[in-house]
Design an enzyme around this catalytic site. Sequence first.
Site, PDB file in Angstrom:
ATOM      1  CG  ASP A  95      -2.219   0.231   1.032  1.00 55.75           C
ATOM      2  OD1 ASP A  95      -2.430   1.385   0.214  1.00 55.75           O
ATOM      3  OD2 ASP A  95      -3.164  -0.497   1.381  1.00 55.75           O
TER       4      ASP A  95
ATOM      5  CG  ASP B   5      -4.941   5.679   0.609  1.00 53.14           C
ATOM      6  OD1 ASP B   5      -6.077   4.894   0.867  1.00 53.14           O
ATOM      7  OD2 ASP B   5      -5.006   6.631   1.205  1.00 53.14           O
TER       8      ASP B   5
ATOM      9  CD  GLU C 219      -8.965   4.148  -1.735  1.00 52.24           C
ATOM     10  OE1 GLU C 219      -9.810   3.691  -1.063  1.00 52.24           O
ATOM     11  OE2 GLU C 219      -8.143   4.852  -1.308  1.00 52.24           O
TER      12      GLU C 219
ATOM     13  CG  HIS D 292      -8.940  -1.592   3.984  1.00 51.60           C
ATOM     14  ND1 HIS D 292      -8.661  -1.655   2.765  1.00 51.60           N
ATOM     15  CD2 HIS D 292      -8.502  -0.120   4.411  1.00 51.60           C
ATOM     16  CE1 HIS D 292      -8.093  -0.374   2.207  1.00 51.60           C
ATOM     17  NE2 HIS D 292      -8.093   0.441   3.587  1.00 51.60           N
TER      18      HIS D 292
END
Length: 562
Positions: free
Chosen positions: A96, A203, A266, A326
């Site tokens: 990530d 992210d 994302e 998540h």
Amino acid sequence: MNWWQTGIIYQIYPRSFQDSDADGVGDLNGVIGRLDYLKALHIDAIWISPIYPSPMHDFGYDVADYCDIHPLFGTLADFDRLLAEAHSRGLKVILDLVPNHTSEEHSWFTESRSSRDNPKRDYYLWRDPAPGDGPPETRLPNNWQTHFGGDAWTYDAATGQFYMHQFHRSQPELNYRHPEVLPAMLDNMRFWLDRGVDGFRVDVIWLMLKDEQFRDEPANPHAAADARPFDRIQHIYTAGVEGIHDLIRQMRAVLDEYDERMMVGEIYLPVEQLVTYYGDGDECHMPFNFQLINLPWNARVIGDYIRQYEGALPTGGWPNWVLGNHDQHRIATRVRKETEFPGRNSVSGDPARLAQMLLLTLRGTPTCYYGDEIGMEDVPIPLEQCMDPAALQQPELFEVWGRDPERTPMQWDASPNAGFTAPEATPWLPLAADYRARNVAAQADDPASMLNFFRALTELRRAEPALNRGDYHDVDFGIDDVLAYWRTTPGSDWYLVVLNLGGASHLIDLARLGIAEAQMMLSTDPARVTPGIATAFSLAANEGVILRLPGSSDTDTQDGYP
């Protein structure tokens, strides 16, 4: 084709996967100890949520150092061992990357907030209070809001300015208009790529650039009367801002310096905007396609979206699909609730099995979330045990926005603490009440279990070119509840997937497609005998089947074949 196109990605939330040192929090050595389990799932890559040093105000998405490992998870040596052990098993490792913001404890921000004339001051977004009366801390620079609830500005009394954050106030936003910020982040990427990391999940990649004029965002005319402030405005100056694609192209160029590395972004956007993040094959290898998470569990709606998405993909753009992560409630909870599935531990008619068949047979790369392979559900977390900062910041929306329920410890066996941590330890989040019945050990030797169904799906997908790289063609049986499609590729067997998302059984007649018979390879219902020959058959409520037909070439087709 590339590994990330034909393979399956499996997301690990490291706090909750496996604890090796009895502190109640999962770690890297715990992941290493479960690599053989992961290999047996027939996956190809693991994506690990943030493991960097962090004060954990947002559980690692507030990064204090991009080039190290939080002691809670282990050391750089542990990570290197994980990388080597995963690679020795043929598993890729995706990290990530959180480039939009840092922790307030990152050295860049410590310097930035130290004085207005510090060289790193403009690494972040600082603004004077708005003109007017009243204390300066009340005069916000504009109307921007955070995703976590509340104003996107926090006043720093020491320097007399506000800094901007789209999430928790401890996560100040980087200023990518400063000439030094992007090169520094690219160097952080190279640090991990040089160690052998196979790619990044980035992210909130579409939020990295903000309006240069810091204008107020306009009102959202479609907002409900009781909408939270964030939803009352249109985020045209904090998301997808002009110039963002140039930043992403520069990130992609770094990945292209290395062999077989990838980047998935994302991005929560409608499909027509989402696909622009492929660029001309020079931006994200895959912009995450989250629509299956948000769509109602309805065959017609899902089928329409698949056609829309497939039609919107640019030339060379590779599709991808996600059912959970998540930040989203677990797929088993969502579909079981929508279909009012009565049998918590039943296998017959379980829509969670149907959801996995959908995910693993669509064209494109699937990303699976840890625990979904055993049908884990959301775990109700009372407010007094809540850990999620997004929920704590807007407690009135706790049950809607709280992310703890989908982050609970992996259920490995029926022992105390489900084998996630030592019996005497306290897990960082409560375990599911049903963990003694729903766990890996209980399902491993049960041929009818969700786990073995998942393994059968992934094994079939891995073995068959039509399923891991072939074309998609939808099929209309004239039944509203039924979603059906071909997966085909020249020179290999073809597959017909038929999914009944409704609550009643339906007769499926293959003669409608001009097919005399087909071999039924797999059903969500373990009571159905497979493989077997099918012509016309009854498809039960919440049942899906995969049928195989003899391979064909581009010129050797029959009625009903695409």
